[in-house]
Write an enzyme that holds these catalytic residues in place. Structure first.
Site, PDB file in Angstrom:
ATOM      1  N   GLY A 121       0.812  -1.211   0.000  1.00 50.31           N
ATOM      2  CA  GLY A 121       0.000   0.000   0.000  1.00 50.31           C
ATOM      3  C   GLY A 121       0.843   1.256   0.000  1.00 50.31           C
ATOM      4  CG  ASP A 152      -0.205  -8.820   6.176  1.00 44.22           C
ATOM      5  OD1 ASP A 152      -0.912  -9.418   6.994  1.00 44.22           O
ATOM      6  OD2 ASP A 152       0.125  -7.635   6.316  1.00 44.22           O
ATOM      7  CG  ASN A 153       3.464  -7.679   8.504  1.00 41.49           C
ATOM      8  OD1 ASN A 153       3.453  -7.175   7.379  1.00 41.49           O
ATOM      9  ND2 ASN A 153       2.891  -7.095   9.543  1.00 41.49           N
TER      10      ASN A 153
HETATM   11  P1  AMP Z   1       1.516  -3.406   8.142  1.00 41.46           P
HETATM   12  O1  AMP Z   1       0.743  -4.240   9.120  1.00 41.46           O
HETATM   13  O2  AMP Z   1       2.040  -2.107   8.674  1.00 41.46           O
HETATM   14  O3  AMP Z   1       2.615  -4.197   7.529  1.00 41.46           O
HETATM   15  O4  AMP Z   1       0.511  -2.952   6.966  1.00 41.46           O
HETATM   16  C1  AMP Z   1      -0.641  -3.648   6.620  1.00 41.46           C
HETATM   17  C2  AMP Z   1      -1.167  -3.174   5.285  1.00 41.46           C
HETATM   18  O5  AMP Z   1      -1.504  -1.794   5.335  1.00 41.46           O
HETATM   19  C3  AMP Z   1      -0.200  -3.309   4.135  1.00 41.46           C
HETATM   20  O6  AMP Z   1      -0.925  -3.672   2.997  1.00 41.46           O
HETATM   21  C4  AMP Z   1       0.380  -1.928   4.007  1.00 41.46           C
HETATM   22  O7  AMP Z   1       0.851  -1.669   2.706  1.00 41.46           O
HETATM   23  C5  AMP Z   1      -0.828  -1.077   4.325  1.00 41.46           C
HETATM   24  N1  AMP Z   1      -0.464   0.252   4.813  1.00 41.46           N
HETATM   25  C6  AMP Z   1       0.090   0.566   6.003  1.00 41.46           C
HETATM   26  N2  AMP Z   1       0.261   1.890   6.111  1.00 41.46           N
HETATM   27  C7  AMP Z   1      -0.182   2.451   4.960  1.00 41.46           C
HETATM   28  C8  AMP Z   1      -0.271   3.782   4.457  1.00 41.46           C
HETATM   29  N3  AMP Z   1       0.142   4.830   5.170  1.00 41.46           N
HETATM   30  N4  AMP Z   1      -0.782   3.954   3.217  1.00 41.46           N
HETATM   31  C9  AMP Z   1      -1.207   2.923   2.497  1.00 41.46           C
HETATM   32  N5  AMP Z   1      -1.159   1.647   2.905  1.00 41.46           N
HETATM   33  C10 AMP Z   1      -0.644   1.405   4.126  1.00 41.46           C
HETATM   34 MG    MG Z   2       3.146  -5.345   6.324  1.00 41.51          MG
END
Ligand code: AMP
Ligand code: MG
Length: 507
Positions: A92, A252-253
């Site tokens: 994202g 996803d991580n």
């Molecule tokens: P995370 O748990 O931080 O790894 O993120 C989970 C999902 O949210 C992933 O698909 C990221 O790409 C998306 N994501 C997190 N922060 C943002 C942001 N500021 N803008 C767009 N997508 C985000």
């Molecule tokens: Mg992530």
């Protein structure tokens, strides 16, 4: 050593069909500036350090201009977040620039995190703030220096472009490097869409590039799954042994290569607390420190499920069945080394004179000694890293109090009882203090990225545009096992104000 214009791109992932990603360009940011960089990561791309002073490179790593050979994409993936399946996630805010082939023949994918919106941004702004970028940069490189598999961080580029979180902050981009950013969720997305061919094709790609020894097998998929499970077991053993809490272990991580991936609200333990929850938003404690090995096991079952179209359910469960033992073995081996004890084996009787008389109640194992110590640390709120580092100076001669170590415990009598058992075990093993100490200091870091250290560096950077503390911390943490006397204060327990630091996913 190369100039960045002469980097050779060979983009494996973006040669896959567009099923796996969307083509997208980074969104430029105004007036980018360099915050910090990692010379070691730079060397992975064969880049000369002088390159980091060139504005053209900064513009590129800000997403403002592209180099020939770059093929910019955002990857599609899904994942289980806090136990619930989310059908579409994807990069994202991260954009893959391409894959650099270095002189050693290694492929390094170069990704900008915080490069602007993508088709997978959902409601997000596609940006990352300076604060979280500093944490990711420092921790990636610190983990690598600790010998823990991880994605790498090349540099942070900042911009004064405002980014709105709880407060207004400024934007930053971390340039991340990894052989591959493929996640468990990269497979799950196609499983839940009932698309078998993309699962197979992605598995073939990952196997050919990252598990090439399996290509000789008639049916490589079960062994592929088994190896991912084993790498994950090894990674969990390393996290637990060093006291690292990831905070958002969604599928996803989870890296398909067993790398630590996506640094959000992570923390290293200060006082040993098995139930420690680093993520302020994780109210149920799903990702508490002591849950991590089990959560990884759960995540592996989700990967196995996604690969079931390529094998029978029985084969898939067989392939991941070794995870618990593999984790247990790897964890105990690491912990034994950290305690200066031989791996695995039950130590013999702690009272040699009793051994021949079947004195079973005096027999304890290495495991018991370690587990009892951990329990004592938890009961006495003793700093995990400091305890283990000081244990390297343990004096096993009779009548020695080991005062520096003992003073860490409120319950001195309990420590004395444990120390007596430890002394007996060491004497039984004919362990030589100086030798054991040296090998323990090679596995028990003196310096870790404590939250308060990151916080001080972040405040200086954000409030005063002073990046010296980020750079100092980075340099310090690339040598975590070395004594660095001028930085003694960086090895201390957190100050009282640090208790108020809260980290969550809003980065
Ligand atoms: P995370 O748990 O931080 O790894 O993120 C989970 C999902 O949210 C992933 O698909 C990221 O790409 C998306 N994501 C997190 N922060 C943002 C942001 N500021 N803008 C767009 N997508 C985000
Ligand atoms: Mg992530």
């Amino acid at each position: 050593m190369a100039k960045f214009e002469s980097l050779t791109f060979d983009n494996g992932f973006s040669r896959l069909p567009e099923t796996y990603y969307s083509r997208v360009c980074p969104t430029p940011v105004p007036d980018p500036y360099l915050v910090c960089y990692s010379p070691e990561a730079l060397a992975l791309l064969d880049l000369d350090e002088g390159e980091m002073t060139r504005p053209e490179l900064i513009e590129t790593l800000a997403g403002n201009q592209l180099l020939p050979g770059m093929d910019t994409i955002a990857a599609l993936y899904a994942g289980h977040q806090f136990g619930h399946y989310v059908p579409q996630l994807g990069d994202g805010r991260a954009i893959l620039l391409g894959e650099v082939k270095n002189a050693a023949g290694e492929g390094w994918e170069v990704q900008l995190k915080g490069a602007g919106r993508t088709p997978y941004s959902r409601g997000g702004d596609g940006r990352a703030v300076l604060r979280s970028s500093i944490r990711e940069f420092l921790c990636s490189e610190a983990m690598h220096a600790l010998g823990i598999p991880t994605t790498r961080a090349l540099c942070i580029v900042g911009s004064d472009r405002p980014v709105y979180r709880e407060d207004q902050e400024t934007a930053a981009l971390v340039t991340r490097l990894a052989p591959s950013f493929v996640r468990f969720g990269s497979f799950e997305v196609f499983y839940y869409r009932n698309q078998v061919e993309p699962i197979k094709h992605l598995a073939d790609y990952v196997i050919a590039r990252y598990y090439p020894e399996l290509t000789a097998l008639a049916d490589p998929y079960p062994e592929f799954l088994r190896q991912v499970a084993l790498r994950t077991a090894e990674l969990m053993a390393q996290w637990q042994a060093v006291g690292f809490s990831h905070g958002v272990m969604n599928t996803d991580n989870m890296s398909i290569l067993g790398l630590t991936l996506d640094y959000g609200p992570f923390a290293f333990l200060d006082a040993f607390d098995p139930g420690f929850i680093c993520n302020h938003s994780d109210t149920g404690g799903r990702y508490a420190f002591d849950q991590q090995p089990d959560v990884a096991a759960w995540n592996i079952t989700k990967l196995a499920q996604a690969l079931v179209p390529l094998m029978s359910v029985e084969t898939a469960s067989q392939a991941i069945s070794e995870y618990p033992q593999a984790f247990g073995r790897a964890y105990l081996e690491r912990m034994a080394a950290k305690f200066g004890l031989p791996p695995g084996g039950e130590t013999a009787s702690l009272h040699p004179q009793g051994a021949g008389r079947g004195c079973r109640d005096t027999e304890v194992s290495t495991t018991m000694l370690i587990m009892d110590a951990l329990q004592l640390l938890a009961q006495n709120h003793v700093d995990y890293t400091i305890f283990l580092r000081r244990l390297g100076d343990f004096d096993s001669r009779p009548e020695t109090a080991n005062t520096l170590l003992r003073d860490l415990f409120l319950d001195r009598a309990a420590f004395d009882a444990w120390a007596a058992r430890y002394t007996a075990a060491l004497r039984q093993l004919n362990s030589i203090d100086a030798e054991r100490g040296a090998s323990m200091r090679a596995v028990n870091p003196k310096y870790i990225l404590r939250n308060h250290l990151a916080e001080i560096a972040i405040r200086r950077a954000a409030d005063e545009r002073d990046y010296s503390e980020v750079n100092r911390l980075h340099a310090l943490l690339t040598r975590p096992f070395d004594e660095q006397p001028q930085y003694e204060a960086y090895a201390a327990e957190p100050p009282d104000w640090a208790r108020k630091i809260e980290v969550s996913c809003s980065s």
